[in-house]
Design a protein around this motif. Structure first.
Motif, PDB file in Angstrom:
ATOM      1  N   MET A 156       0.838  -1.175   0.000  1.00  0.00           N
ATOM      2  CA  MET A 156       0.000   0.000   0.000  1.00  0.00           C
ATOM      3  C   MET A 156       0.884   1.240   0.000  1.00  0.00           C
ATOM      4  SD  MET A 156      -2.619   1.168   2.979  1.00  0.00           S
ATOM      5  CE  MET A 156      -4.173   1.509   2.227  1.00  0.00           C
ATOM      6  N   ASP A 157       0.579   2.186  -0.866  1.00  0.00           N
ATOM      7  CA  ASP A 157       1.337   3.434  -0.923  1.00  0.00           C
ATOM      8  C   ASP A 157       1.092   4.256   0.331  1.00  0.00           C
ATOM      9  OD1 ASP A 157       2.405   2.843  -3.337  1.00  0.00           O
ATOM     10  OD2 ASP A 157       1.025   4.048  -4.503  1.00  0.00           O
ATOM     11  N   ILE A 158       2.134   4.919   0.788  1.00  0.00           N
ATOM     12  CA  ILE A 158       2.028   5.810   1.937  1.00  0.00           C
ATOM     13  C   ILE A 158       1.946   7.244   1.461  1.00  0.00           C
ATOM     14  CG2 ILE A 158       3.249   6.675   3.954  1.00  0.00           C
ATOM     15  CD1 ILE A 158       4.312   3.897   4.360  1.00  0.00           C
ATOM     16  N   SER A 159       2.724   7.600   0.447  1.00  0.00           N
ATOM     17  CA  SER A 159       2.770   8.966  -0.061  1.00  0.00           C
ATOM     18  C   SER A 159       3.187   8.911  -1.513  1.00  0.00           C
ATOM     19  CB  SER A 159       3.797   9.778   0.731  1.00  0.00           C
ATOM     20  OG  SER A 159       4.198  10.916   0.023  1.00  0.00           O
ATOM     21  N   VAL A 160       2.552   9.685  -2.338  1.00  0.00           N
ATOM     22  CA  VAL A 160       2.979   9.757  -3.732  1.00  0.00           C
ATOM     23  C   VAL A 160       3.545  11.131  -4.048  1.00  0.00           C
ATOM     24  CG1 VAL A 160       1.509   7.935  -4.612  1.00  0.00           C
ATOM     25  CG2 VAL A 160       0.616  10.259  -4.467  1.00  0.00           C
ATOM     26  N   GLY A 161       3.412  12.077  -3.117  1.00  0.00           N
ATOM     27  CA  GLY A 161       3.961  13.417  -3.304  1.00  0.00           C
ATOM     28  C   GLY A 161       5.388  13.480  -2.809  1.00  0.00           C
ATOM     29  N   GLY A 162       5.933  14.666  -2.843  1.00  0.00           N
ATOM     30  CA  GLY A 162       7.293  14.846  -2.349  1.00  0.00           C
ATOM     31  C   GLY A 162       8.268  15.032  -3.480  1.00  0.00           C
ATOM     32  N   PRO A 163       9.492  15.423  -3.139  1.00  0.00           N
ATOM     33  CA  PRO A 163      10.498  15.717  -4.161  1.00  0.00           C
ATOM     34  C   PRO A 163      10.957  14.464  -4.906  1.00  0.00           C
ATOM     35  CG  PRO A 163      11.445  15.880  -1.969  1.00  0.00           C
ATOM     36  CD  PRO A 163       9.983  15.629  -1.786  1.00  0.00           C
ATOM     37  N   LYS A 164      11.291  14.648  -6.159  1.00  0.00           N
ATOM     38  CA  LYS A 164      11.844  13.575  -6.994  1.00  0.00           C
ATOM     39  C   LYS A 164      13.363  13.672  -6.982  1.00  0.00           C
ATOM     40  CE  LYS A 164       7.959  11.938  -8.417  1.00  0.00           C
ATOM     41  NZ  LYS A 164       7.487  10.730  -7.795  1.00  0.00           N
ATOM     42  N   LEU A 165      14.014  12.551  -7.225  1.00  0.00           N
ATOM     43  CA  LEU A 165      15.472  12.484  -7.270  1.00  0.00           C
ATOM     44  C   LEU A 165      15.992  13.398  -8.382  1.00  0.00           C
ATOM     45  CD1 LEU A 165      17.981  10.995  -6.101  1.00  0.00           C
ATOM     46  CD2 LEU A 165      17.697   9.348  -7.952  1.00  0.00           C
ATOM     47  N   ASP A 166      16.980  14.235  -8.039  1.00  0.00           N
ATOM     48  CA  ASP A 166      17.604  15.098  -9.043  1.00  0.00           C
ATOM     49  C   ASP A 166      18.229  14.232 -10.134  1.00  0.00           C
ATOM     50  OD1 ASP A 166      16.953  17.504  -7.855  1.00  0.00           O
ATOM     51  OD2 ASP A 166      18.857  17.685  -6.776  1.00  0.00           O
ATOM     52  N   PRO A 167      18.068  14.625 -11.397  1.00  0.00           N
ATOM     53  CA  PRO A 167      18.587  13.828 -12.517  1.00  0.00           C
ATOM     54  C   PRO A 167      20.077  13.494 -12.421  1.00  0.00           C
ATOM     55  CG  PRO A 167      17.151  15.559 -13.338  1.00  0.00           C
ATOM     56  CD  PRO A 167      17.340  15.807 -11.855  1.00  0.00           C
ATOM     57  N   GLU A 168      20.881  14.366 -11.786  1.00  0.00           N
ATOM     58  CA  GLU A 168      22.322  14.091 -11.703  1.00  0.00           C
ATOM     59  C   GLU A 168      22.630  12.792 -10.962  1.00  0.00           C
ATOM     60  OE1 GLU A 168      24.802  16.560  -8.995  1.00  0.00           O
ATOM     61  OE2 GLU A 168      22.899  17.479  -8.438  1.00  0.00           O
ATOM     62  N   TRP A 169      21.721  12.312 -10.113  1.00  0.00           N
ATOM     63  CA  TRP A 169      21.974  11.101  -9.331  1.00  0.00           C
ATOM     64  C   TRP A 169      21.410   9.848  -9.982  1.00  0.00           C
ATOM     65  CZ3 TRP A 169      25.815  12.302  -6.810  1.00  0.00           C
ATOM     66  CH2 TRP A 169      25.946  13.549  -6.227  1.00  0.00           C
ATOM     67  N   ILE A 170      20.587  10.012 -11.011  1.00  0.00           N
ATOM     68  CA  ILE A 170      19.978   8.855 -11.672  1.00  0.00           C
ATOM     69  C   ILE A 170      21.038   7.967 -12.311  1.00  0.00           C
ATOM     70  CG2 ILE A 170      18.480   8.161 -13.591  1.00  0.00           C
ATOM     71  CD1 ILE A 170      16.723  10.611 -12.858  1.00  0.00           C
ATOM     72  N   GLU A 171      22.034   8.561 -12.949  1.00  0.00           N
ATOM     73  CA  GLU A 171      23.060   7.801 -13.654  1.00  0.00           C
ATOM     74  C   GLU A 171      24.144   7.234 -12.748  1.00  0.00           C
ATOM     75  OE1 GLU A 171      22.805   6.951 -16.828  1.00  0.00           O
ATOM     76  OE2 GLU A 171      20.890   8.020 -16.829  1.00  0.00           O
ATOM     77  N   VAL A 172      24.230   7.678 -11.503  1.00  0.00           N
ATOM     78  CA  VAL A 172      25.283   7.231 -10.593  1.00  0.00           C
ATOM     79  C   VAL A 172      25.145   5.744 -10.284  1.00  0.00           C
ATOM     80  CG1 VAL A 172      26.197   7.465  -8.238  1.00  0.00           C
ATOM     81  CG2 VAL A 172      25.643   9.495  -9.578  1.00  0.00           C
ATOM     82  N   GLY A 173      23.944   5.271 -10.125  1.00  0.00           N
ATOM     83  CA  GLY A 173      23.719   3.878  -9.737  1.00  0.00           C
ATOM     84  C   GLY A 173      23.820   3.738  -8.224  1.00  0.00           C
ATOM     85  N   ASN A 174      23.577   2.550  -7.750  1.00  0.00           N
ATOM     86  CA  ASN A 174      23.579   2.319  -6.304  1.00  0.00           C
ATOM     87  C   ASN A 174      24.931   2.645  -5.694  1.00  0.00           C
ATOM     88  OD1 ASN A 174      21.016   1.434  -6.699  1.00  0.00           O
ATOM     89  ND2 ASN A 174      21.323  -0.582  -5.805  1.00  0.00           N
ATOM     90  N   ASN A 175      24.906   3.445  -4.640  1.00  0.00           N
ATOM     91  CA  ASN A 175      26.138   3.762  -3.921  1.00  0.00           C
ATOM     92  C   ASN A 175      25.944   3.686  -2.410  1.00  0.00           C
ATOM     93  OD1 ASN A 175      24.729   6.121  -3.420  1.00  0.00           O
ATOM     94  ND2 ASN A 175      26.310   7.497  -4.180  1.00  0.00           N
ATOM     95  N   VAL A 176      24.802   3.140  -1.983  1.00  0.00           N
ATOM     96  CA  VAL A 176      24.576   2.924  -0.557  1.00  0.00           C
ATOM     97  C   VAL A 176      23.752   1.648  -0.387  1.00  0.00           C
ATOM     98  CG1 VAL A 176      22.472   4.349  -0.445  1.00  0.00           C
ATOM     99  CG2 VAL A 176      23.818   3.990   1.612  1.00  0.00           C
ATOM    100  N   CYS A 177      24.117   0.862   0.601  1.00  0.00           N
ATOM    101  CA  CYS A 177      23.334  -0.322   0.937  1.00  0.00           C
ATOM    102  C   CYS A 177      23.486  -0.550   2.434  1.00  0.00           C
ATOM    103  CB  CYS A 177      23.775  -1.548   0.148  1.00  0.00           C
ATOM    104  SG  CYS A 177      25.470  -2.055   0.468  1.00  0.00           S
ATOM    105  N   GLY A 178      22.584  -1.291   2.983  1.00  0.00           N
ATOM    106  CA  GLY A 178      22.683  -1.534   4.414  1.00  0.00           C
ATOM    107  C   GLY A 178      21.552  -2.387   4.942  1.00  0.00           C
TER     108      GLY A 178
END
Length: 118
Positions: free
Chosen positions: A1-23
């Motif tokens: 179930m969705d909690i929120s569909v609003g809010g800021p979108k990821l800046d395009p400069e980070w889309i091409e970076v790929g995953n750089n955090v995990c945990g």
């Protein structure tokens, strides 16, 4: 179930970076409770699977998925200059005595890809 569909979108400069955090996030009641925590901090959230969520703001986009017990896996992309903000948000999610903990690994090496650090 969705909690929120609003809010800021990821800046395009980070889309091409790929995953750089995990945990691993430990001690959360479930992924929905963790997603609600991010939404209260102004992030957007949407279902990404039966029990997982995609969490997003202009400088970070991560997925959280439940695993064994009350552990959640987190992976995605974060602006390396704001990694401490992600860690701080996770740290604030822990109510004293609740057992909520997290372990994050980050890596950012634009020329060579994944480069984990502690």
């Amino acid at each position: 179930m969705d909690i929120s569909v609003g809010g800021p979108k990821l800046d395009p400069e980070w889309i091409e970076v790929g995953n750089n955090v995990c945990g691993t996030l430990r001690g959360w009641r479930d992924a929905s409770a963790a997603a609600q925590h991010f939404v209260r901090a102004g992030w957007s959230s949407r279902s990404s699977s039966w029990y997982g969520y995609e969490l997003e703001t202009s400088w970070c986009q991560v997925e959280i998925d439940p695993v064994d017990g009350s552990d959640l896996l987190l992976n995605g992309v974060v602006d390396p200059e704001r990694f401490h903000e992600l860690a701080g948000l996770l740290d604030l999610g822990g109510v004293p005595g609740s057992g909520v903990r997290f372990d994050l690994i980050r890596g950012f090496a634009p020329a060579s890809g994944w480069c984990p650090h502690r």
